[in-house]
Design a protein around this motif. Structure first.
Motif, mmCIF file in Angstrom:
data_model
loop_
_atom_site.group_PDB
_atom_site.id
_atom_site.type_symbol
_atom_site.label_atom_id
_atom_site.label_comp_id
_atom_site.label_asym_id
_atom_site.label_seq_id
_atom_site.Cartn_x
_atom_site.Cartn_y
_atom_site.Cartn_z
ATOM 1 N N ALA A 316 -39.482 -21.107 13.591
ATOM 2 C CA ALA A 316 -38.975 -21.348 15.029
ATOM 3 C C ALA A 316 -40.421 -21.061 15.859
ATOM 4 O O ALA A 316 -40.214 -21.797 16.955
ATOM 5 C CB ALA A 316 -38.018 -20.204 15.070
ATOM 6 N N GLU A 317 -41.239 -20.088 15.638
ATOM 7 C CA GLU A 317 -42.137 -19.851 16.376
ATOM 8 C C GLU A 317 -43.209 -20.964 16.536
ATOM 9 O O GLU A 317 -43.858 -21.390 17.469
ATOM 10 C CB GLU A 317 -42.983 -18.480 15.815
ATOM 11 N N ALA A 318 -43.499 -21.497 15.266
ATOM 12 C CA ALA A 318 -44.518 -22.546 15.240
ATOM 13 C C ALA A 318 -44.104 -23.795 15.915
ATOM 14 O O ALA A 318 -44.904 -24.575 16.317
ATOM 15 C CB ALA A 318 -44.842 -22.574 13.739
ATOM 16 N N MET A 319 -42.816 -24.166 15.744
ATOM 17 C CA MET A 319 -41.965 -25.275 16.380
ATOM 18 C C MET A 319 -41.836 -24.991 17.900
ATOM 19 O O MET A 319 -41.314 -25.830 18.784
ATOM 20 C CB MET A 319 -40.889 -25.572 15.875
ATOM 21 N N GLY A 320 -42.290 -23.858 18.457
ATOM 22 C CA GLY A 320 -42.155 -23.482 20.238
ATOM 23 C C GLY A 320 -40.673 -23.357 20.379
ATOM 24 O O GLY A 320 -40.263 -23.438 21.609
ATOM 25 N N SER A 321 -39.649 -22.714 19.382
ATOM 26 C CA SER A 321 -38.331 -22.446 19.651
ATOM 27 C C SER A 321 -38.135 -20.986 19.095
ATOM 28 O O SER A 321 -37.367 -20.980 18.335
ATOM 29 C CB SER A 321 -37.397 -23.478 18.993
ATOM 30 N N PRO A 322 -38.678 -19.924 19.519
ATOM 31 C CA PRO A 322 -38.250 -18.524 18.975
ATOM 32 C C PRO A 322 -37.165 -18.415 19.269
ATOM 33 O O PRO A 322 -36.389 -18.600 20.232
ATOM 34 C CB PRO A 322 -39.478 -17.703 19.861
ATOM 35 N N GLY A 323 -36.281 -17.720 18.454
ATOM 36 C CA GLY A 323 -34.973 -17.257 18.529
ATOM 37 C C GLY A 323 -33.978 -18.412 18.376
ATOM 38 O O GLY A 323 -32.644 -18.436 18.809
ATOM 39 N N HIS A 324 -34.456 -19.556 17.598
ATOM 40 C CA HIS A 324 -33.506 -20.724 17.244
ATOM 41 C C HIS A 324 -32.391 -20.291 16.680
ATOM 42 O O HIS A 324 -32.455 -19.723 15.726
ATOM 43 C CB HIS A 324 -34.359 -21.806 16.406
ATOM 44 N N PRO A 325 -31.320 -20.731 17.195
ATOM 45 C CA PRO A 325 -30.046 -20.385 16.495
ATOM 46 C C PRO A 325 -29.713 -20.968 14.909
ATOM 47 O O PRO A 325 -30.601 -21.610 14.603
ATOM 48 C CB PRO A 325 -28.966 -21.153 17.318
#
Length: 424
Positions: A316-325
């Motif tokens: 999620a961090e690498a994809m630029g979406s930290p905390g992704h559901p």
């Protein structure tokens, strides 16, 4: 089939394609050992096979890169090799290839590697992963090659990555002869070693181990040298992120990209060691060049274990979406030993600093955003048995047929000259 009738592509350096990867630094001794050698790499348009073909090329070998494109992509094939489109189950085709070329090393990576799905495509699995392997072994024996390098799997140790059985509440899965469960996050964990007794529990693992045994038999009768590698949980560029039957890292990346929650089963505390491709492909390429490695078996991959939750956070961090559901599903299995010991492979082969999970995922995501997202889905049009299939794998148009012919993949996801010029 006559060799002249094959679709043969010369992927030379003069192509409009740019090689996406920095060459690995091989020693002068390694290059001298590879000098004048011709290597046949099967599965060379696939994930691990394309990287092994690249390393063999960089070692100075003449590389014949063979793939039927049933699950691979021509755009994965590195420049500077000769690509032969064909099926290794075709004994006449193989006979033509071995007669035309003086092959010294065979790197056999062609396979359909999906532990869980193999329960539902048993005949296809054995035809693809065992019978096809025997066909190429026959040619290796007849033409007296120097060494046969076989990429087996951690699946020979038991049901570690069997996605279908993990969600079966009536199964208690095991590894390596029902070896007691360890704390895989402990600093003194030993993991699965090459001395552990293989106890494959799915048709894919059974096929891999059966061929390992056949290599031993060929060695005893014909004197054919071999090297066997057992990789695990490999991820990285050239991986088909749309393959929903395997590879949790790719599944998470694809789900985030399409705005879907990451599917996590149970607590997410299942422990695995996720292996970046650059920690796996180089030892395989070096396999036949180390004399004392002949006729040995090696676990290969990453040492550092992570939980599935930690992997999800990192992706999620690498994809630029930290905390992704996340989509939390019922638990599928009790976590047992799920990491390998790599002391042996480090003893025999040069070891570089392993790629950390964060760094490996950054490289993988960069590649995916530029190229991987263009790959076509890997889905089977039919299976041989539908009973007990995981619900997420069953489509309205999925049929049950007597003969399963394989995944419905478009053979060319992206043209070679469309690949962006990025370095990994």
């Amino acid at each position: 089939m006559a060799l002249a009738a094959l679709l043969v592509f010369a992927c030379l350096a003069l192509c409009n394609t740019q090689d996406l990867f920095r060459p690995l630094e091989f020693s002068s001794e390694e290059k001298e050992a590879a000098k004048g050698k011709t290597a046949l790499v099967t599965g060379a348009a696939g994930f691990i096979g394309s990287h092994v073909a690249r390393h063999c090329r960089d070692l100075g070998m003449t590389v014949l890169a063979m793939d039927d494109l049933s699950g691979g992509f021509q755009s994965n094939v590195p420049p500077g090799v000769t690509f032969i489109q064909g099926d290794i189950k075709d004994a006449e085709l193989l006979d033509d290839i071995f007669k035309k070329h003086k092959i010294h090393f065979v790197y056999h990576l062609a396979a359909y590697a999906a532990e869980g799905l193999s329960h539902f495509i048993r005949s296809y699995n054995y035809r693809t992963n065992l019978v096809a392997s025997v066909e190429i072994l026959n040619q290796a024996v007849k033409h007296k090659i120097e060494c046969f390098v076989f990429t087996s799997s951690i699946a020979v140790y038991g049901s570690i990555n069997d996605l279908s059985q993990m969600q079966n509440p009536n199964r208690s899965l095991s590894t390596s002869g029902h070896k007691p469960k360890e704390d895989a996050k402990s600093s003194d964990v030993k993991g699965l070693s090459e001395k552990d007794r293989p106890t494959p529990e799915d048709p894919y693992g059974i096929a891999k181990y059966a061929f390992e045994l056949d290599l031993h038999a060929a060695r005893e009768l014909f004197g054919l040298d071999f090297v066997v590698f057992r990789p695990h949980n490999v991820y990285g560029p050239h991986q088909n992120m749309f393959d929903k039957y395997r590879n949790v890292a790719g599944i998470f990346i694809n789900q985030i990209f399409h705005g879907q929650p990451m599917t996590v089963f149970g607590s997410g505390e299942q422990v695995r060691a996720f292996s970046y491709i650059d920690d796996v492909a180089p030892p395989i390429a070096r396999g036949p060049l180390v004399p004392r490695a002949r006729n040995e078996i090696f676990n290969v991959g990453a040492d550092q274990p992570y939980t599935v939750n930690e992997l999800a956070d990192a992706i999620a961090e690498a994809m630029g979406s930290p905390g992704h559901p996340r989509d939390l599903q019922p638990a599928r299995m009790e976590v047992e030993v799920a990491v390998s010991n790599h002391d042996k492979v480090k003893e025999y082969f040069p070891a570089s600093e392993p790629i950390a999970l964060k760094q490996g995922l950054q490289k993988t995501v960069e590649w995916y955003k530029d190229q991987g997202k263009l790959f076509r889905p890997v889905e089977f049009a039919s299976v041989e048995i539908m009973e007990q299939m995981p619900p997420s794998w069953v489509r309205p148009d999925l049929t049950e047929t007597a003969v399963c012919k394989g995944s419905r993949v478009q053979t060319e996801a992206i043209d070679a000259d469309q690949r962006p010029k990025i370095e990994l």
